[in-house]
Enzyme design. Structure first.
Site, PDB file in Angstrom:
ATOM      1  CG  ASP A 123     -12.862  -8.829   1.455  1.00  0.00           C
ATOM      2  OD1 ASP A 123     -12.703  -7.901   0.647  1.00  0.00           O
ATOM      3  OD2 ASP A 123     -12.496  -8.745   2.647  1.00  0.00           O
ATOM      4  CG  ASN A 137      -0.644  -7.041  -1.464  1.00  0.00           C
ATOM      5  OD1 ASN A 137      -1.189  -7.699  -2.360  1.00  0.00           O
ATOM      6  ND2 ASN A 137      -1.187  -6.866  -0.262  1.00  0.00           N
ATOM      7  CD  GLU A 163      -4.701  -7.929   1.620  1.00  0.00           C
ATOM      8  OE1 GLU A 163      -5.590  -7.171   2.065  1.00  0.00           O
ATOM      9  OE2 GLU A 163      -3.496  -7.699   1.751  1.00  0.00           O
ATOM     10  CD  GLU A 194      -2.900  -1.152   2.372  1.00  0.00           C
ATOM     11  OE1 GLU A 194      -2.723  -0.355   3.305  1.00  0.00           O
ATOM     12  OE2 GLU A 194      -3.847  -1.939   2.338  1.00  0.00           O
ATOM     13  CG  HIS A 203      -9.948  -5.737   0.451  1.00  0.00           C
ATOM     14  ND1 HIS A 203     -10.179  -6.909   1.143  1.00  0.00           N
ATOM     15  CD2 HIS A 203      -8.657  -5.430   0.664  1.00  0.00           C
ATOM     16  CE1 HIS A 203      -9.064  -7.274   1.765  1.00  0.00           C
ATOM     17  NE2 HIS A 203      -8.124  -6.397   1.490  1.00  0.00           N
TER      18      HIS A 203
HETATM   19  C1  XIL Z   1      -6.568  -6.227   8.078  1.00  0.00           C
HETATM   20  C2  XIL Z   1      -6.928  -7.389   8.981  1.00  0.00           C
HETATM   21  O1  XIL Z   1      -7.814  -8.238   8.295  1.00  0.00           O
HETATM   22  C3  XIL Z   1      -7.555  -6.866  10.253  1.00  0.00           C
HETATM   23  O2  XIL Z   1      -7.735  -7.928  11.188  1.00  0.00           O
HETATM   24  C4  XIL Z   1      -6.688  -5.776  10.884  1.00  0.00           C
HETATM   25  O3  XIL Z   1      -7.357  -5.225  11.986  1.00  0.00           O
HETATM   26  C5  XIL Z   1      -6.359  -4.699   9.879  1.00  0.00           C
HETATM   27  O4  XIL Z   1      -5.760  -5.281   8.743  1.00  0.00           O
HETATM   28  N1  XIL Z   1      -5.135  -4.577   3.481  1.00  0.00           N
HETATM   29  C6  XIL Z   1      -4.140  -5.411   3.960  1.00  0.00           C
HETATM   30  C7  XIL Z   1      -4.411  -6.288   5.126  1.00  0.00           C
HETATM   31  O5  XIL Z   1      -3.065  -5.497   3.359  1.00  0.00           O
HETATM   32  O6  XIL Z   1      -3.276  -6.476   5.923  1.00  0.00           O
HETATM   33  C8  XIL Z   1      -5.538  -5.756   5.967  1.00  0.00           C
HETATM   34  O7  XIL Z   1      -5.845  -6.712   6.970  1.00  0.00           O
HETATM   35  C9  XIL Z   1      -6.752  -5.464   5.094  1.00  0.00           C
HETATM   36  C10 XIL Z   1      -6.428  -4.415   4.068  1.00  0.00           C
END
Ligand code: XIL
Length: 302
Positions: free
Chosen positions: A237, A169, A235, A127, A206
């Site tokens: 969802d 990422n 990641e 990020e 996401h």
């Molecule tokens: C999130 C986790 O799922 C949570 O449990 C935590 O509180 C915050 O981080 N991008 C990412 C992940 O790269 O590491 C994040 O994970 C979600 C967004």
């Protein structure tokens, strides 16, 4: 095939899941992980605050619970993450300048060395780009150490674990026409041109109603792959339910399958109730561990 990993393996891909150490005593949870997935990512346990809570004091206890379980079951491990502006330990969050640069590189080296040989892909940097139309780097204490902090992190990671694929990422990099996507693309293009060691780009993926799966997703993944890197959905969802959610999951799966260098998909949790999102039922299993329509859509598409 009758499982996500089994179906993904037919085309040589993996199907992974984010795992939380605090849930490993839940047998429904571990049962689904054991059955369905062949790659795991620690949801929080490998982050900077977890692995280096005090400077130069490293703790891998919780991360190792996840890594050891995965390796015992013959699963791969994605490492997440070595350098990030978020979830830094307090001592690091308060640091700036050359002291921070050194501390960051030390962290990358120590953690990647500890896990050398156990990680198939590392999210070396997470990020680092700003949202919106600027195409700029995200302001952070790491960015303020100099624009070359990202390549410095990748070089340190390569030296520490030459066998791991090294990924950049990020999120909101799915739509090809977005400035953030273009900015990350230009960085990867520049790294490849200058020989900075980068092997893969992770797309967090996401999605929700305000940020849906873009119709040009396949184009985005293919354009990055054409730079000579693997792409991974890291990641995933998608908020929603029923057929509409299932069709979006199908679309993401199809986009990955259509790109030969899209090597795997990871969903960010097992059941809806395990999600970091407290609303939106974004995962493939419901709170009781039942397979949702989205699960069946992914399985039959793989
Ligand atoms: C999130 C986790 O799922 C949570 O449990 C935590 O509180 C915050 O981080 N991008 C990412 C992940 O790269 O590491 C994040 O994970 C979600 C967004």
């Amino acid at each position: 095939a009758t499982t996500l990993a089994g179906a993904a393996n037919i085309s040589g891909r993996y199907f992974g899941v984010a795992v939380a150490a605090g849930r490993l005593s839940d047998s429904t949870y571990t049962g689904i992980i054991g059955r369905e997935f062949d790659s795991v990512t620690a949801e929080n346990e490998m982050k900077l605050d977890a692995t280096e809570p005090n400077q130069n004091q490293f703790t891998f206890t919780n991360a190792d619970r996840i890594v050891n379980l995965a390796l015992q079951q013959g699963k791969k491990v994605r490492g997440h993450t070595l350098a990030w502006h978020s979830q830094q330990p307090g001592w690091m969050a308060r640091m700036e300048g050359s002291a921070l640069r050194q501390a960051m590189l030390n962290h990358v080296t120590r953690v990647a060395t500890y896990y050398r040989g156990k990680i198939h892909s590392w999210d070396v940097v997470n990020e680092a780009f700003a949202d919106g139309s600027s195409g700029a780097r995200r302001d952070s204490n790491l960015q303020r150490t100099g624009n070359d902090w990202i390549e410095a992190a990748f070089r340190a990671a390569r030296a520490a674990d030459p066998g791991a694929k090294l990924c950049y990422n990020d999120y909101n990099t799915d739509n090809w026409s977005h400035a953030k996507t273009q900015a990350v693309y230009r960085m990867v293009q520049d790294f490849k041109a200058r020989g900075v060691p980068i092997d893969c780009v992770g797309f967090q993926a996401h999605f929700n109603s305000g940020n849906p799966v873009p119709s040009n997703y396949h184009t985005t993944l293919q354009n990055f792959a054409n730079l000579g890197v693997d792409v991974q959905i890291t990641e995933l969802d998608i908020e929603g339910s029923g057929t509409s959610q299932a069709e979006q999951y199908r679309g993401v799966t199809q986009a990955c399958l259509a790109v030969s260098r899209c090597t795997g998909i990871t969903v960010w949790g097992v059941r809806d109730t395990d999600s970091w999102r407290s609303y939106g039922t974004p995962l493939l299993f419901d709170g009781s561990g039942n397979k949702k329509a989205a699960y069946h859509a992914v399985l039959e598409t793989l």
